[in-house]
Scaffold this active site. Structure first.
Site, short mmCIF file in Angstrom:
data_model
loop_
_atom_site.label_atom_id
_atom_site.label_comp_id
_atom_site.label_asym_id
_atom_site.label_seq_id
_atom_site.Cartn_x
_atom_site.Cartn_y
_atom_site.Cartn_z
N CYS A 68 0.83 -1.21 0.00
CA CYS A 68 0.00 0.00 0.00
C CYS A 68 0.87 1.27 0.00
O CYS A 68 1.88 1.36 0.71
CB CYS A 68 -0.91 0.00 1.22
SG CYS A 68 -2.06 1.37 1.23
N CYS A 72 0.45 4.70 6.93
CA CYS A 72 -0.18 4.52 8.25
C CYS A 72 0.80 3.76 9.17
O CYS A 72 1.16 2.61 8.87
CB CYS A 72 -1.49 3.75 8.11
SG CYS A 72 -2.56 4.44 6.82
N CYS A 75 0.41 -0.05 10.32
CA CYS A 75 -0.11 -1.07 9.39
C CYS A 75 0.95 -2.02 8.84
O CYS A 75 2.03 -1.60 8.42
CB CYS A 75 -0.84 -0.38 8.25
SG CYS A 75 -1.72 -1.55 7.19
N CYS A 112 -16.81 -8.59 5.58
CA CYS A 112 -16.10 -7.32 5.37
C CYS A 112 -14.86 -7.57 4.52
O CYS A 112 -13.96 -8.30 4.94
CB CYS A 112 -15.64 -6.74 6.70
SG CYS A 112 -16.97 -6.54 7.87
N CYS A 143 -19.75 -5.53 3.62
CA CYS A 143 -19.01 -4.34 4.06
C CYS A 143 -17.71 -4.32 3.26
O CYS A 143 -17.15 -5.38 2.97
CB CYS A 143 -18.71 -4.44 5.55
SG CYS A 143 -17.68 -3.06 6.14
N CYS A 203 -19.33 2.68 8.81
CA CYS A 203 -18.57 2.01 9.87
C CYS A 203 -17.29 2.83 10.05
O CYS A 203 -16.47 2.89 9.14
CB CYS A 203 -18.24 0.58 9.45
SG CYS A 203 -17.11 -0.28 10.57
N ARG A 275 -17.89 -2.06 18.04
CA ARG A 275 -17.19 -3.33 17.80
C ARG A 275 -15.86 -3.41 18.54
O ARG A 275 -15.00 -2.55 18.38
CB ARG A 275 -16.97 -3.56 16.31
CG ARG A 275 -16.29 -4.91 16.03
CD ARG A 275 -16.22 -5.29 14.56
NE ARG A 275 -17.51 -5.16 13.95
CZ ARG A 275 -17.77 -4.36 12.91
NH1 ARG A 275 -16.81 -3.66 12.36
NH2 ARG A 275 -18.98 -4.28 12.41
N1 SAM Z 1 -6.75 0.41 3.23
C1 SAM Z 1 -7.99 0.73 3.77
C2 SAM Z 1 -7.94 1.96 4.61
O1 SAM Z 1 -7.02 2.11 5.41
O2 SAM Z 1 -8.84 2.80 4.50
C3 SAM Z 1 -8.65 -0.38 4.52
C4 SAM Z 1 -7.92 -1.35 5.39
S1 SAM Z 1 -7.24 -0.75 6.91
C5 SAM Z 1 -6.25 -2.11 7.37
C6 SAM Z 1 -8.58 -0.64 8.06
C7 SAM Z 1 -8.31 -0.18 9.47
O3 SAM Z 1 -7.76 -1.24 10.23
C8 SAM Z 1 -7.36 0.96 9.70
O4 SAM Z 1 -7.95 2.20 9.47
C9 SAM Z 1 -7.03 0.79 11.17
O5 SAM Z 1 -7.93 1.49 11.99
C10 SAM Z 1 -7.18 -0.72 11.39
N2 SAM Z 1 -5.86 -1.35 11.59
C11 SAM Z 1 -4.93 -1.57 10.64
N3 SAM Z 1 -3.81 -2.13 11.16
C12 SAM Z 1 -4.04 -2.26 12.49
C13 SAM Z 1 -3.25 -2.76 13.58
N4 SAM Z 1 -2.02 -3.20 13.42
N5 SAM Z 1 -3.79 -2.75 14.81
C14 SAM Z 1 -5.05 -2.28 14.99
N6 SAM Z 1 -5.83 -1.79 14.01
C15 SAM Z 1 -5.34 -1.78 12.77
FE1 SF4 Z 2 -2.84 1.15 3.38
FE2 SF4 Z 2 -2.77 -0.02 5.75
FE3 SF4 Z 2 -3.13 2.60 5.60
FE4 SF4 Z 2 -5.09 0.93 4.79
S1 SF4 Z 2 -4.32 1.16 6.87
S2 SF4 Z 2 -4.35 2.76 3.72
S3 SF4 Z 2 -3.87 -0.73 3.98
S4 SF4 Z 2 -1.31 1.49 4.96
#
Ligand code: SAM
Ligand code: SF4
Ligand code: DTB
Length: 339
Positions: A68, A72, A75, A112, A143, A203, A275
């Site tokens: 990606c 973030c 992630c 989802c 979802c 959500c 949730r």
């Molecule tokens: N890429 C898309 C986005 O970020 O909009 C969707 C997938 S992303 C993994 C969805 C959410 O999962 C993130 O916004 C975050 O809140 C949560 N998330 C991701 N990695 C995480 C982690 N290591 N621990 C807890 N929550 C996590």
């Molecule tokens: Fe990409 Fe992870 Fe951020 Fe979603 S949460 S936009 S998968 S880096």
């Protein structure tokens, strides 16, 4: 005329800021109540709107993993960090539908589907639409979480019959820039507005344990509760520290603070499904029980979230038996946006 409009807008912004400050002050007072008073209040509100022993069950699938472009800090799927996750292509529709069928057999009522994208590309929209149609045809709620959406993409997903769109604000506006720099807090709110406008249920939630203060957590919930309509579903994730990510070494969240945050979410958004999301493998049964008592009434089921582990069917079945919990059936009333 222009001056008057600007002045009017200025007044509006000022009065909104004042309202937000008041809301924040109120929320802080609630959060800091003696623990028993806070939980009693949250549980009383919970009972007024929901069956207190019913828990909604969603299951996740990563339909496009890794690589990606976003940064973030939490992630596993960001290309900015050496997390060891291999990038894969978008899955085929038939495989997704087959996995959803298994999830339904395991008791999930909502499927989802998540993609590691900044936003969906036009060329992928047809496949995405077929996934929504295929999973819906199984009789499950659908979802998706695909990153930022334009109004046109939101309309297209709404026409396909998508029930929910997940897009988290993740944290407070103040702390947001410490965690993500490739898209803004305002971008997130814009996608949420586009989704809402298209008639898809929202959500939206966040993560605890990224180094934010308690006040950041409270501010995040106040922002969610004060959207034009509260999200129907509010995922509260506990950070799963990902090796190689920016947040790999964060200390764990205090469990009592976590429960307090759930209780505040329930009180501020009485009609939303709250949730208990990522991080349950690190929570004791007792901590999860307190979260349910504080008003959490939805979980992710299955062995896996997107890339990380989840407790799995056997553990959750035993937990539900211990606590006398039961799966929540899909409710038509849930279709109404919360005030
Ligand atoms: N890429 C898309 C986005 O970020 O909009 C969707 C997938 S992303 C993994 C969805 C959410 O999962 C993130 O916004 C975050 O809140 C949560 N998330 C991701 N990695 C995480 C982690 N290591 N621990 C807890 N929550 C996590
Ligand atoms: Fe990409 Fe992870 Fe951020 Fe979603 S949460 S936009 S998968 S880096
Ligand atoms: C949400 O708030 N939590 C889910 C879902 N929305 C997409 C994702 C949790 C991801 C946990 C880390 C992983 O599996 O990689």
């Amino acid at each position: 005329m222009l001056d008057a409009r600007v002045q009017e807008k200025g007044t509006l912004v000022k009065s909104n800021a004042a309202a937000e400050r008041r809301a924040l002050g109120e929320a802080r007072k609630i959060y800091n109540l003696p623990f028993n008073d806070l939980l009693f209040r949250a549980q009383s509100i919970h009972r007024a709107y929901f069956d207190p022993n019913a828990v909604q069950m969603s299951q996740l699938l990563s339909i496009k993993t890794g690589g990606c472009a976003e940064d973030c800090g939490y992630c596993s799927q960001s290309a900015h960090y050496p997390t060891g996750i291999k990038a894969s292509k978008l899955m085929e529709v038939e495989r997704v539908v087959a996995q959803a069928r298994k999830a339904k057999e395991g008791g999930a009522t909502r499927y989802c589907m998540g993609a590691a994208w900044r936003s969906p590309k036009e060329r992928d929209m047809e496949t995405i639409v077929s996934m929504v149609e295929g999973v819906k045809a199984l009789g499950m709620e659908t979802c998706m979480t695909l990153g930022m959406l334009t109004p046109a993409q939101s309309d297209r997903l709404a026409d396909a019959g998508l029930d929910y769109y997940n897009h988290n604000i993740d944290t407070s506006e103040r702390f947001y820039g410490e965690i993500i720099t490739t898209r803004t807090f305002a971008d997130r709110l814009e996608t949420l507005a586009n989704v809402r406008e298209a008639g898809i249920k929202v959500c939206a939630g966040g993560i605890l344990g990224m180094g934010e203060t308690v006040d950041d957590r409270i501010a995040m919930l106040v922002t969610l509760a004060n959207l034009p309509a509260a999200p129907e579903s509010v995922p509260i994730n506990m950070l799963i520290p990902i090796h190689g990510s920016k947040l790999a070494d964060q200390p764990p969240v205090d469990p009592i603070d976590f429960v307090r945050t759930i209780a505040l979410a329930r009180i501020l958004m009485p009609q939303s499904h709250v949730r208990l999301s990522a991080g349950r493998t690190e929570m004791s049964d007792e901590m999860q029980a307190l979260c349910f008592f504080a008003g959490a009434n939805s979980i992710f089921v299955g062995e896996r979230l997107l890339t990380a582990d989840n407790p799995g069917e056997d553990h959750d079945a035993a937990l539900f038996r211990r606590l006398g919990l039961k799966p929540m059936p899909v409710q038509p009333a849930e279709a109404e946006p919360a005030e």
